[in-house]
Motif scaffolding. Sequence first.
Motif, PDB file in Angstrom:
ATOM      1  N   GLU A 151       0.753  -1.077   0.051  1.00  0.00           N
ATOM      2  CA  GLU A 151       0.049  -0.067  -0.008  1.00  0.00           C
ATOM      3  C   GLU A 151       0.725   1.287   0.092  1.00  0.00           C
ATOM      4  OE1 GLU A 151       0.195  -1.223   4.446  1.00  0.00           O
ATOM      5  OE2 GLU A 151      -0.246  -2.135   2.634  1.00  0.00           O
ATOM      6  N   ASN A 152       2.219   1.192   0.223  1.00  0.00           N
ATOM      7  CA  ASN A 152       3.095   2.542   0.358  1.00  0.00           C
ATOM      8  C   ASN A 152       4.121   2.369  -0.815  1.00  0.00           C
ATOM      9  OD1 ASN A 152       1.897   2.790   2.587  1.00  0.00           O
ATOM     10  ND2 ASN A 152       3.511   1.563   4.004  1.00  0.00           N
ATOM     11  N   GLU A 153       3.626   2.000  -2.147  1.00  0.00           N
ATOM     12  CA  GLU A 153       4.267   1.956  -3.233  1.00  0.00           C
ATOM     13  C   GLU A 153       5.116   3.225  -3.635  1.00  0.00           C
ATOM     14  OE1 GLU A 153       1.154   2.144  -6.778  1.00  0.00           O
ATOM     15  OE2 GLU A 153       0.782   0.740  -5.388  1.00  0.00           O
ATOM     16  N   SER A 154       4.385   4.506  -3.179  1.00  0.00           N
ATOM     17  CA  SER A 154       5.030   5.751  -3.639  1.00  0.00           C
ATOM     18  C   SER A 154       5.390   6.453  -2.267  1.00  0.00           C
ATOM     19  CB  SER A 154       3.950   6.468  -4.626  1.00  0.00           C
ATOM     20  OG  SER A 154       4.525   7.741  -4.635  1.00  0.00           O
ATOM     21  N   GLY A 155       6.662   7.119  -2.436  1.00  0.00           N
ATOM     22  CA  GLY A 155       6.902   7.938  -1.115  1.00  0.00           C
ATOM     23  C   GLY A 155       6.226   8.974  -1.198  1.00  0.00           C
ATOM     24  N   ALA A 156       5.764   9.774  -2.533  1.00  0.00           N
ATOM     25  CA  ALA A 156       4.897  10.953  -2.551  1.00  0.00           C
ATOM     26  C   ALA A 156       3.628  10.823  -2.082  1.00  0.00           C
ATOM     27  CB  ALA A 156       4.951  11.348  -4.093  1.00  0.00           C
ATOM     28  N   ALA A 157       3.017   9.462  -2.157  1.00  0.00           N
ATOM     29  CA  ALA A 157       1.691   9.323  -1.677  1.00  0.00           C
ATOM     30  C   ALA A 157       1.743   9.019  -0.106  1.00  0.00           C
ATOM     31  CB  ALA A 157       1.236   7.905  -2.433  1.00  0.00           C
ATOM     32  N   VAL A 158       2.702   8.548   0.362  1.00  0.00           N
ATOM     33  CA  VAL A 158       2.853   8.424   1.676  1.00  0.00           C
ATOM     34  C   VAL A 158       3.086   9.673   2.242  1.00  0.00           C
ATOM     35  CG1 VAL A 158       4.234   7.278   3.654  1.00  0.00           C
ATOM     36  CG2 VAL A 158       3.888   6.011   1.782  1.00  0.00           C
ATOM     37  N   LEU A 159       3.797  10.472   1.701  1.00  0.00           N
ATOM     38  CA  LEU A 159       3.929  11.944   2.308  1.00  0.00           C
ATOM     39  C   LEU A 159       2.670  12.617   2.377  1.00  0.00           C
ATOM     40  CD1 LEU A 159       7.343  12.692   0.949  1.00  0.00           C
ATOM     41  CD2 LEU A 159       6.781  12.594   3.336  1.00  0.00           C
ATOM     42  N   ARG A 217      11.470  11.610   8.220  1.00  0.00           N
ATOM     43  CA  ARG A 217      11.903  10.094   7.933  1.00  0.00           C
ATOM     44  C   ARG A 217      11.794   9.503   6.455  1.00  0.00           C
ATOM     45  NH1 ARG A 217      11.798   6.173  12.256  1.00  0.00           N
ATOM     46  NH2 ARG A 217      13.885   5.629  11.659  1.00  0.00           N
ATOM     47  N   VAL A 218      10.307   9.691   6.071  1.00  0.00           N
ATOM     48  CA  VAL A 218       9.835   9.438   5.040  1.00  0.00           C
ATOM     49  C   VAL A 218      10.638  10.053   3.779  1.00  0.00           C
ATOM     50  CG1 VAL A 218       7.914   8.959   3.423  1.00  0.00           C
ATOM     51  CG2 VAL A 218       7.680   8.214   5.898  1.00  0.00           C
ATOM     52  N   TYR A 219      10.315  11.440   3.918  1.00  0.00           N
ATOM     53  CA  TYR A 219      11.194  12.274   2.964  1.00  0.00           C
ATOM     54  C   TYR A 219      12.496  12.072   2.783  1.00  0.00           C
ATOM     55  CZ  TYR A 219      12.475  16.425   0.629  1.00  0.00           C
ATOM     56  OH  TYR A 219      12.828  17.426  -0.392  1.00  0.00           O
ATOM     57  N   ASN A 220      13.377  11.634   4.015  1.00  0.00           N
ATOM     58  CA  ASN A 220      14.448  11.468   3.726  1.00  0.00           C
ATOM     59  C   ASN A 220      14.936   9.971   2.920  1.00  0.00           C
ATOM     60  OD1 ASN A 220      15.326  13.760   4.940  1.00  0.00           O
ATOM     61  ND2 ASN A 220      15.573  12.718   7.040  1.00  0.00           N
TER      62      ASN A 220
END
Length: 194
Positions: free
Chosen positions: A38-46, A174-177
């Motif tokens: 469900e967390n395939e994209s860092g941008a979506a998680v952010l 942390r996710v952004y990094n």
Amino acid sequence: MAEEKQEKREEKENRKPHSGIPEAIFLEDVDSFMSKPENESGAAVLQKLDEQLNKYRFMDANLQQKKKRLTTQIPDIKKTLDTVQFLKSRQGSDESFTSNYLLSDNMYTTAEIKPSSVVYLWLGANVMMEYSIDEACSLLTKNLASAKKTLAQVQEDLNFIRDQTTTTEVNMARVYNWYVKQRRTANKTTSGTK
């Protein structure tokens, strides 16, 4: 005494923790969190974390307003209770007394008050009701205790929201990094294959 303790224990168990405010989970291991399907994209998680942060800020603003309202309401209830208790102490006397009362904002006038067994209390929404002095004391005491309890709960919720906001902000960092690191790694591998 034992019944009161039992009631408080039951009330505490039945109460929603922190008024239903969702808890932010600290991301211990960002790599394993981001590897979930469900967390395939860092941008979506952010974006999800940003939405969560905005919800916490909205809840914080609402609770701050509630706290402000309660902090102005509690002294008013105390003042009214003190006045009713004074009227109760004068109940057996036949002597009237003179008092200044607030007619409107910053405007006081004088009144001669005769002993009475009833008082009229503003309930809100332009509603005034007649109470016996004992009923008024009981109602105001109950309202004061309830307002203080609510204020304590609001303060507890505000502290909880501050913790959740901080946790969400740390998770976002942390996710952004992680996201930046992944993009750099991807850029190095694509530029190294040319």
